[in-house]
Design an enzyme around this catalytic site. Structure first.
Site, PDB file in Angstrom:
ATOM      1  N   GLN A 119     -18.454 -19.988  -4.583  1.00 32.30           N
ATOM      2  CA  GLN A 119     -18.755 -18.557  -4.634  1.00 32.30           C
ATOM      3  C   GLN A 119     -18.173 -17.899  -5.879  1.00 32.30           C
ATOM      4  OE1 GLN A 119     -18.202 -16.092  -1.216  1.00 32.30           O
ATOM      5  NE2 GLN A 119     -19.621 -17.279   0.042  1.00 32.30           N
ATOM      6  N   ASN A 136     -10.701  -2.878   1.980  1.00 36.56           N
ATOM      7  CA  ASN A 136     -10.292  -2.913   0.579  1.00 36.56           C
ATOM      8  C   ASN A 136     -11.501  -2.640  -0.297  1.00 36.56           C
ATOM      9  OD1 ASN A 136      -7.598  -3.550   1.113  1.00 36.56           O
ATOM     10  ND2 ASN A 136      -7.932  -5.747   0.949  1.00 36.56           N
ATOM     11  N   HIS A 153       0.847  -1.203   0.000  1.00 36.33           N
ATOM     12  CA  HIS A 153       0.000   0.000   0.000  1.00 36.33           C
ATOM     13  C   HIS A 153       0.884   1.256   0.000  1.00 36.33           C
ATOM     14  CE1 HIS A 153      -3.959  -1.947   0.481  1.00 36.33           C
ATOM     15  NE2 HIS A 153      -3.283  -2.865   1.152  1.00 36.33           N
TER      16      HIS A 153
END
Length: 452
Positions: A389, A125, A52
């Protein structure tokens, strides 16, 4: 008028020249002004974050719209219209200072709440799932996402071998390589806690919780072609858009909603709700409105106010705790060490990190009152289910979204090694045979060959 040889110099002009023997030098070692000036310069830059690295900041306030007293005893969530200051940092997970804002990436969305009870850091996020479900795997994931150690250039094999090695990352692959992975404006992204936290009320009742941010300006993403074009035309477009909007007086707003789950439900679900590669069904666990965040102030000094922000998921409040989520628990161990390394052992006294009368006793220890017993082991979680999923997410896409996803995957996977291609395609077969076929066909267009 002073003559040239006896002229008294002002402090400014005196500090503008090194001490020398005569006009030409050499420079004297005794020149402490020179040493201090250069040393201040050398140490003026904060060490970059390990991940980041590239980011932007904004400030404002959060106000509660719906009392959460039934679920948590956190003071700032008890009463509607209760207002607390906030600091937010948006970031690119795999980045350096020069990474284009529109590059396919995970956007960090970290918020600090300055409450009367102390600091609460909520690290989110812009995608709701993660690559892996255990923090011990995170260093390897970051290695896969990093440039080649040989030439410091992007290496498709490093990236795609991660998806081949970790089937659990398949759900993230579907989210990441959809158009949601490319962003033009931070004012138009969602935020997800990804990890599962705990809310505890005054009666000691615990609920699992996932946090969500919704942009009041609406959700917007761009396709890969526009992302690549903007990366050349304006690599800092997202940061510029955020700053300019606030500078013009247009506040940037988000709504916080949460999903709550009785921990006992974990026994009934076909997956572990503490698995960071999974989402919770919103039809079963509906999104409850909590409050609004208004960002209306830009930083005045980026280095002091944004670069030195030291987020830590262990910065919690009474009533806000962490669960047994393996990724979250691993993060609570390492963030403070990372901040000490980056900013020094006194980082908590930097103004943007300052909490009055802080001591280690101020930290919230989660799980008081629970009874936990069992054999110590290293084991996979029950019901890992790496593909259901991902398949459901893929089937929810429109025809255009499915086409873009296949193209986005193929354009990168085509440059990976044959064994890696075959493994990733096998994973995609588990998601959807149609998706795997589209990816193969697109790879053929890119390379002229098909990997069987």
């Amino acid at each position: 008028m002073y003559n040239n040889h006896n002229q008294s110099q002002s402090p400014l002009s005196n500090a503008s020249h090194s001490q020398t023997v005569g006009v030409r030098g050499p420079v004297l070692v005794q020149d402490t002004v020179l040493h201090e000036t250069l040393e201040d310069f050398v140490f003026s830059t904060t060490l970059p974050r390990r991940i980041h690295t590239k980011g932007y900041g904004a400030f404002g306030y959060f106000y509660t719209t719906h009392s959460m007293k039934q679920y948590t005893k956190a003071g700032f969530l008890q009463t509607p219209n209760k207002q607390v200051p906030v600091a937010v940092r948006f970031s690119l997970a795999s980045s350096n200072k020069g990474t284009p804002d529109t590059l396919r990436n995970v956007r960090g969305f970290s918020t600090r709440f300055y409450t009367e009870e102390g600091i609460f850091d909520l690290l989110c996020n812009h995608l709701p799932v993660f690559f892996v479900r255990d923090a011990i795997r995170v260093p390897d994931i970051i290695s896969h996402l990093s440039p080649s150690p040989v030439n410091n250039l992007p290496d498709p094999e490093r990236l795609w071998s991660m998806f081949a090695e970790y089937p659990e990352s398949t759900n993230m692959l579907i989210w990441f390589f959809s158009d949601l992975g490319t962003v033009k404006s931070l004012r138009h992204i969602k935020g997800y806690s990804v990890s599962t936290y705990v809310w505890r009320n005054a009666q000691g009742v615990r609920n699992y919780v996932k946090y969500h941010w919704f942009p009041m300006a609406g959700v917007q993403y761009i396709d890969q072609q526009e992302a690549q074009r903007l990366a050349c035309e304006d690599p800092d477009i997202a940061g510029r858009d955020l700053y300019d909007s606030i500078a013009k007086g247009n506040a940037v707003e988000y709504e916080m909603r949460v999903q709550l789950m009785n921990p006992e439900d974990a026994k009934l679900l076909p997956f572990d709700p503490l698995d960071d590669t999974k989402v919770w069904d919103e039809a079963v666990y509906p999104l409850l409105p909590v409050g609004r965040m208004v960002l209306n102030c830009n930083p005045e000094n980026y280095a002091d106010q944004v670069d030195k922000l030291a987020f830590n998921p262990a910065n919690l409040l009474p009533g806000l705790e962490f669960s047994d989520d393996k990724v979250l628990q691993g993060r609570t161990f390492i963030y403070s060490d990372a901040q000490r390394h980056r900013l020094g052992p006194d980082y908590r006294n930097i103004p943007v990190n300052k909490q009055l009368n802080w001591s280690p006793a101020s930290m919230v220890s989660s799980g008081n009152g629970r009874y936990v017993a069992g054999e110590i082991m290293r084991a996979e979680i029950p019901n890992p289910d790496d593909f259901t999923q991902a398949s459901q997410r893929y089937e929810s896409f429109s025809a255009t979204e499915k086409k873009n996803l296949a193209n986005n995957i193929a354009s990168g996977l085509v440059d990976a090694q044959p064994n890696t291609q075959r493994t990733v395609l096998r994973h995609l077969e588990r998601v959807s045979p149609a998706l795997a076929d589209m990816v193969r066909n697109q790879m053929l267009l890119y390379s002229g060959t098909v990997r069987k």
